[in-house]
Design a protein around this motif. Structure first.
Motif, PDB file in Angstrom:
ATOM      1  N   ALA A 193       0.374  -0.709  -0.200  1.00 14.49           N
ATOM      2  CA  ALA A 193      -0.155   0.312  -0.113  1.00 14.49           C
ATOM      3  C   ALA A 193       0.972   1.126   0.180  1.00 14.49           C
ATOM      4  O   ALA A 193       0.658   2.286  -0.726  1.00 14.49           O
ATOM      5  CB  ALA A 193      -0.635   0.433   1.536  1.00 14.49           C
ATOM      6  N   ALA A 194       2.222   1.570   0.885  1.00 20.06           N
ATOM      7  CA  ALA A 194       3.301   2.202   0.597  1.00 20.06           C
ATOM      8  C   ALA A 194       3.996   1.659  -0.369  1.00 20.06           C
ATOM      9  O   ALA A 194       3.617   4.017  -0.892  1.00 20.06           O
ATOM     10  CB  ALA A 194       3.805   1.854   1.620  1.00 20.06           C
ATOM     11  N   LYS A 195       4.294   1.581  -1.230  1.00 22.06           N
ATOM     12  CA  LYS A 195       4.259   1.904  -2.571  1.00 22.06           C
ATOM     13  C   LYS A 195       3.112   2.406  -3.366  1.00 22.06           C
ATOM     14  O   LYS A 195       3.564   2.606  -4.707  1.00 22.06           O
ATOM     15  CB  LYS A 195       4.435   0.386  -3.445  1.00 22.06           C
ATOM     16  CG  LYS A 195       6.311  -0.397  -2.722  1.00 22.06           C
ATOM     17  CD  LYS A 195       6.360  -1.938  -2.962  1.00 22.06           C
ATOM     18  CE  LYS A 195       8.083  -2.087  -2.215  1.00 22.06           C
ATOM     19  NZ  LYS A 195       8.013  -3.828  -2.350  1.00 22.06           N
ATOM     20  N   LEU A 196       1.684   1.670  -3.695  1.00 19.25           N
ATOM     21  CA  LEU A 196       0.586   2.165  -4.099  1.00 19.25           C
ATOM     22  C   LEU A 196       0.879   3.566  -3.886  1.00 19.25           C
ATOM     23  O   LEU A 196       0.726   4.498  -4.882  1.00 19.25           O
ATOM     24  CB  LEU A 196      -0.163   1.691  -4.064  1.00 19.25           C
ATOM     25  CG  LEU A 196      -1.366   1.817  -4.983  1.00 19.25           C
ATOM     26  CD1 LEU A 196      -1.638   1.675  -5.972  1.00 19.25           C
ATOM     27  CD2 LEU A 196      -3.269   0.721  -4.112  1.00 19.25           C
ATOM     28  N   ASN A 197       0.964   4.092  -3.240  1.00 17.33           N
ATOM     29  CA  ASN A 197       0.608   5.508  -2.700  1.00 17.33           C
ATOM     30  C   ASN A 197       1.850   6.336  -3.184  1.00 17.33           C
ATOM     31  O   ASN A 197       1.186   7.098  -4.051  1.00 17.33           O
ATOM     32  CB  ASN A 197       0.648   5.566  -1.433  1.00 17.33           C
ATOM     33  CG  ASN A 197       0.911   7.613  -0.347  1.00 17.33           C
ATOM     34  OD1 ASN A 197       0.285   7.450  -1.147  1.00 17.33           O
ATOM     35  ND2 ASN A 197       1.797   7.582  -0.191  1.00 17.33           N
ATOM     36  N   ASP A 198       3.009   6.277  -3.540  1.00 17.65           N
ATOM     37  CA  ASP A 198       4.568   6.739  -4.423  1.00 17.65           C
ATOM     38  C   ASP A 198       3.817   6.561  -5.334  1.00 17.65           C
ATOM     39  O   ASP A 198       3.950   7.309  -6.423  1.00 17.65           O
ATOM     40  CB  ASP A 198       5.020   5.852  -3.908  1.00 17.65           C
ATOM     41  CG  ASP A 198       5.783   5.881  -2.365  1.00 17.65           C
ATOM     42  OD1 ASP A 198       5.364   7.189  -1.476  1.00 17.65           O
ATOM     43  OD2 ASP A 198       6.709   4.966  -1.634  1.00 17.65           O
ATOM     44  N   PHE A 199       3.182   5.258  -6.098  1.00 14.25           N
ATOM     45  CA  PHE A 199       3.028   4.914  -7.392  1.00 14.25           C
ATOM     46  C   PHE A 199       1.675   5.891  -7.717  1.00 14.25           C
ATOM     47  O   PHE A 199       1.624   7.208  -8.623  1.00 14.25           O
ATOM     48  CB  PHE A 199       2.061   3.703  -7.230  1.00 14.25           C
ATOM     49  CG  PHE A 199       1.795   3.209  -8.981  1.00 14.25           C
ATOM     50  CD1 PHE A 199       3.213   2.120  -9.662  1.00 14.25           C
ATOM     51  CD2 PHE A 199       0.595   3.430  -9.313  1.00 14.25           C
ATOM     52  CE1 PHE A 199       2.700   2.393 -11.437  1.00 14.25           C
ATOM     53  CE2 PHE A 199       0.233   2.791 -10.580  1.00 14.25           C
ATOM     54  CZ  PHE A 199       1.752   2.623 -11.350  1.00 14.25           C
ATOM     55  N   ILE A 200       0.710   6.731  -6.758  1.00 18.34           N
ATOM     56  CA  ILE A 200      -0.247   7.049  -7.322  1.00 18.34           C
ATOM     57  C   ILE A 200       0.538   8.640  -7.584  1.00 18.34           C
ATOM     58  O   ILE A 200      -0.130   9.927  -8.385  1.00 18.34           O
ATOM     59  CB  ILE A 200      -1.921   7.113  -6.291  1.00 18.34           C
ATOM     60  CG1 ILE A 200      -2.214   6.123  -6.436  1.00 18.34           C
ATOM     61  CG2 ILE A 200      -2.405   8.147  -6.469  1.00 18.34           C
ATOM     62  CD1 ILE A 200      -3.222   5.127  -5.513  1.00 18.34           C
ATOM     63  N   ASN A 201       1.045   8.818  -6.545  1.00 18.16           N
ATOM     64  CA  ASN A 201       1.760  10.485  -6.757  1.00 18.16           C
ATOM     65  C   ASN A 201       2.416  10.710  -7.546  1.00 18.16           C
ATOM     66  O   ASN A 201       1.972  11.663  -7.791  1.00 18.16           O
ATOM     67  CB  ASN A 201       2.498  10.277  -4.983  1.00 18.16           C
ATOM     68  CG  ASN A 201       1.405  10.560  -3.564  1.00 18.16           C
ATOM     69  OD1 ASN A 201       0.252  11.027  -3.674  1.00 18.16           O
ATOM     70  ND2 ASN A 201       2.834   9.800  -2.357  1.00 18.16           N
ATOM     71  N   ASN A 202       2.993   9.566  -8.110  1.00 18.03           N
ATOM     72  CA  ASN A 202       4.088   9.881  -9.250  1.00 18.03           C
ATOM     73  C   ASN A 202       2.802  10.020 -10.784  1.00 18.03           C
ATOM     74  O   ASN A 202       3.704  10.793 -11.623  1.00 18.03           O
ATOM     75  CB  ASN A 202       4.862   8.758  -9.074  1.00 18.03           C
ATOM     76  CG  ASN A 202       6.030   8.537  -8.326  1.00 18.03           C
ATOM     77  OD1 ASN A 202       6.561  10.144  -8.040  1.00 18.03           O
ATOM     78  ND2 ASN A 202       6.080   7.328  -8.219  1.00 18.03           N
ATOM     79  N   ALA A 203       2.147   9.304 -10.556  1.00 11.95           N
ATOM     80  CA  ALA A 203       0.590   8.909 -11.994  1.00 11.95           C
ATOM     81  C   ALA A 203       0.308  11.174 -11.921  1.00 11.95           C
ATOM     82  O   ALA A 203       0.450  11.917 -12.282  1.00 11.95           O
ATOM     83  CB  ALA A 203       0.271   8.933 -11.838  1.00 11.95           C
ATOM     84  N   LEU A 204       0.524  11.599 -10.741  1.00 10.71           N
ATOM     85  CA  LEU A 204      -0.437  13.028 -10.367  1.00 10.71           C
ATOM     86  C   LEU A 204       0.978  14.029 -10.971  1.00 10.71           C
ATOM     87  O   LEU A 204       0.547  15.064 -11.330  1.00 10.71           O
ATOM     88  CB  LEU A 204      -0.558  13.020  -8.793  1.00 10.71           C
ATOM     89  CG  LEU A 204      -2.660  12.261  -8.449  1.00 10.71           C
ATOM     90  CD1 LEU A 204      -2.678  12.684  -7.169  1.00 10.71           C
ATOM     91  CD2 LEU A 204      -3.374  12.285  -9.836  1.00 10.71           C
ATOM     92  N   LYS A 205       1.980  13.749 -10.173  1.00  8.72           N
ATOM     93  CA  LYS A 205       3.006  14.815 -11.128  1.00  8.72           C
ATOM     94  C   LYS A 205       2.904  15.149 -12.026  1.00  8.72           C
ATOM     95  O   LYS A 205       2.852  15.717 -12.685  1.00  8.72           O
ATOM     96  CB  LYS A 205       4.377  14.179  -9.992  1.00  8.72           C
ATOM     97  CG  LYS A 205       4.354  14.400  -8.768  1.00  8.72           C
ATOM     98  CD  LYS A 205       5.725  13.799  -7.743  1.00  8.72           C
ATOM     99  CE  LYS A 205       5.762  13.973  -6.736  1.00  8.72           C
ATOM    100  NZ  LYS A 205       6.995  13.796  -6.020  1.00  8.72           N
ATOM    101  N   ASP A 206       2.861  13.535 -13.331  1.00 16.33           N
ATOM    102  CA  ASP A 206       2.683  13.644 -13.990  1.00 16.33           C
ATOM    103  C   ASP A 206       2.090  14.439 -15.140  1.00 16.33           C
ATOM    104  O   ASP A 206       1.569  14.471 -16.312  1.00 16.33           O
ATOM    105  CB  ASP A 206       3.119  11.915 -15.103  1.00 16.33           C
ATOM    106  CG  ASP A 206       3.966  10.922 -14.422  1.00 16.33           C
ATOM    107  OD1 ASP A 206       5.147  11.872 -14.071  1.00 16.33           O
ATOM    108  OD2 ASP A 206       4.059  10.299 -15.251  1.00 16.33           O
ATOM    109  N   HIS A 207       0.502  14.756 -14.049  1.00 18.74           N
ATOM    110  CA  HIS A 207      -0.183  15.293 -14.659  1.00 18.74           C
ATOM    111  C   HIS A 207      -1.217  16.778 -13.754  1.00 18.74           C
ATOM    112  O   HIS A 207      -1.671  15.527 -13.129  1.00 18.74           O
ATOM    113  CB  HIS A 207      -0.980  13.758 -15.261  1.00 18.74           C
ATOM    114  CG  HIS A 207      -1.181  13.620 -16.544  1.00 18.74           C
ATOM    115  ND1 HIS A 207      -0.581  13.248 -17.563  1.00 18.74           N
ATOM    116  CD2 HIS A 207      -0.189  12.102 -15.795  1.00 18.74           C
ATOM    117  CE1 HIS A 207      -0.771  12.898 -18.179  1.00 18.74           C
ATOM    118  NE2 HIS A 207      -0.177  11.317 -17.370  1.00 18.74           N
ATOM    119  N   PRO A 208       0.002  17.310 -12.923  1.00 18.11           N
ATOM    120  CA  PRO A 208      -0.344  18.038 -12.385  1.00 18.11           C
ATOM    121  C   PRO A 208      -1.608  18.991 -12.246  1.00 18.11           C
ATOM    122  O   PRO A 208      -2.387  19.448 -12.176  1.00 18.11           O
ATOM    123  CB  PRO A 208       0.958  19.289 -12.553  1.00 18.11           C
ATOM    124  CG  PRO A 208       1.415  19.421 -13.854  1.00 18.11           C
ATOM    125  CD  PRO A 208       0.807  17.395 -14.238  1.00 18.11           C
TER     126      PRO A 208
END
Length: 517
Positions: A185-200
């Motif tokens: 879940a912690a890795k998923l949290n980082d994963f979602i944050n990175n996706a949102l960084k790609d699409h601000p």
């Protein structure tokens, strides 16, 4: 025969044990939001929507041993003809040496463990071997194998989504499914944050959690909240838990003749007449009785030598044991060994206490906070016939009841009793008499698809379109939101979806030609 039995018993816990979008059946006229999205995307050719995240399920072939080294190889079940012959020879030698059938059986069980040993975790719930997974930490646009065409399952869902949103908007989350869902879940949290960084331009994603991905997503919602999830689709997921893990972790191994007949006929349809004949003359029942007697007599050895050291050490397996069954299962599996497995039990206790027992509260909080939530559960496929509830409706891998968060279901090939239908409005009862959706926790947002396999999602199929439609809807999808996607549907072999009517059941299951609507 005994060797086969052990292989089956080992396999059963592995199971818990994943275009033009506009479908002819989808009523786009009633979804103004979708039309607006399409209009806004005329210049790009893609629909404008939040980043699309797929949290995949259990994938045995996805684990890699010694990644990045010269010894790198896929983790696999080490079953071979020479290995089987060697195991039989060792078993015979052990039996003759000790003048004991028990010694021979223990030798066979040791071989069964060795076949699965690379999947094992240690007494703390950490991987014994150096295991990794392919990491897709960027959008699918960076991975040709995910943005191509064809296939089925989660990868095909990713490929289909790229046709709708563009590959730079689609994300595919892989993880070591055996391990603590809290860590994943912690890795998923980082994963979602990175996706949102790609699409601000977006502050939320749309997500689909498949199979084991459901428990990882539940852990994510528990510890990180739902603020970054716009819409979540549970596709054949284990958020609710599973019968197979809860029962097998409580020693409830059971081979039933009727369930065996259905399962064997399903996996080997060409042999169905022979299977039915063997059942009719009582042979199947005798075999099942023999297996049950064997499992009962050697239960302790089966668990101590195979199930505990492989599956019992996986934190993820314990995460999908029902909370009400957990303490008894823990006692059954670890009784007398609590100190040895203290590290693992501390993890599983914490997860049951903080995540599993609070599931309903967590999801209600997420929905009250604005997260849209939809559930898909498939049925009319028998599951492996090795535990007490195996005969109930399933999708060939998991049971429909827990996938649907508590719907009442019949046995495969049967119908619900009058008692199981008491008080249920007709709208919640499937026309085939197999499902009473009134008891499902989220009955107004849960869909049931007859004949569709676990997770489904053939590339660019109508079922895949349906999953994406639920995920991208600007309003909370309910069972009457889309005219073409009713609460109860039936799928043909190509995952074309039809309303569940007697006419379509007859045409699809009796080989008649089904007109494409």
């Amino acid at each position: 025969m005994k060797k086969i039995i052990c292989a089956v018993l080992s396999a059963c816990l592995l199971i818990p044990c994943a275009m033009p979008f506009a479908s002819a059946k989808r009523t786009a006229e009633t979804n103004v939001a979708a039309e607006n999205k399409s209009a806004a995307a005329e210049n790009t050719g893609y629909v404008e929507s939040e980043p699309f995240v797929i949290i995949r399920g259990m994938e045995f072939g996805g684990l890699i041993k010694d990644p990045g080294t010269e010894k790198e190889e896929k983790v696999r079940v080490k079953l071979s003809f020479t290995g089987i012959v060697g195991a039989i020879g060792k078993a015979l030698a052990a039996g003759i040496r000790d003048f004991s059938v028990d010694s021979a059986i223990e030798s066979v069980l040791d071989y069964a463990y060795s076949v699965m040993s690379d999947y094992a975790c240690d007494e703390n719930g950490d991987s014994v071997q150096n295991i990794g997974v392919p990491v897709y930490d960027k959008s699918v646009a960076n991975y040709p194998e995910l943005s191509g065409e064809g296939g089925s399952g989660e990868e095909a869902l990713a490929r289909s989504a790229t046709k709708r949103y563009g590959a730079d908007k689609v994300y595919y989350f892989m993880y070591d499914w055996r391990l603590d869902p809290t860590v994943n879940a912690a890795k998923l949290n980082d994963f979602i944050n990175n996706a949102l960084k790609d699409h601000p331009e977006y502050d939320k994603v749309n997500a689909v959690c498949c199979s084991m991905g459901g428990i990882v997503t539940l852990a994510y919602l528990t510890y990180y909240g739902s603020d970054k999830i716009n819409s979540l689709v549970s596709d054949s997921s284990v958020m609710y838990g599973t019968d197979v893990t809860s029962e097998l972790m409580n020693g409830k191994i059971l081979f039933d003749a009727a369930a065996a007949d259905r399962y064997l006929s399903f996996v080997a349809p060409g042999a169905a007449p022979l299977v039915h004949m063997l059942t009719k003359i009582g042979f199947t029942k005798k075999v099942c009785n023999f297996i049950n007697s064997f499992a009962e007599k050697y239960q302790k050895s089966i668990y101590d030598r195979v199930l505990l050291p492989v599956y019992g050490t996986m934190p993820a397996i314990w995460s999908i044991v029902y909370n009400e069954d957990y303490e008894q299962a823990k006692l059954f599996v670890f009784g007398g060994k609590e100190d040895e497995y203290a590290g693992l039990l501390a993890r599983t206790d914490k997860f049951q206490r903080e995540v599993v027992s609070r599931r309903s509260e967590t999801l209600e909080d997420a929905m009250n906070g604005g997260m849209k939530f939809s559930v898909i559960a498939n049925y009319n496929r028998p599951n492996i016939c090795a535990y007490e509830s195996a005969g109930l409706q399933g999708d060939g891998t998991l049971e429909t009841g827990p996938m649907s968060f508590g719907a009442t279901v019949s046995e495969v090939g049967g119908k619900l009793s009058e008692e199981q239908l008491v008080g249920a409005s007709p709208e919640f009862v499937s026309i085939d008499g197999c499902i009473n959706a009134a008891t499902a926790e989220y009955k107004d947002r849960t869909w049931f698809v007859r004949n569709c396999r676990h997770v489904g999602c053939i590339y660019r199929s109508e079922f895949t379109d349906f999953v994406i439609a639920l995920a991208e809807s600007d309003v909370q999808p309910l069972c009457d939101t889309f005219e073409g996607y009713s609460r109860f549907m039936i799928s043909d072999a190509d995952e074309n979806l039809y309303p569940l009517t007697e006419e379509y059941i007859d045409k699809i299951e009796n080989g008649s030609r089904v007109p494409v609507c």
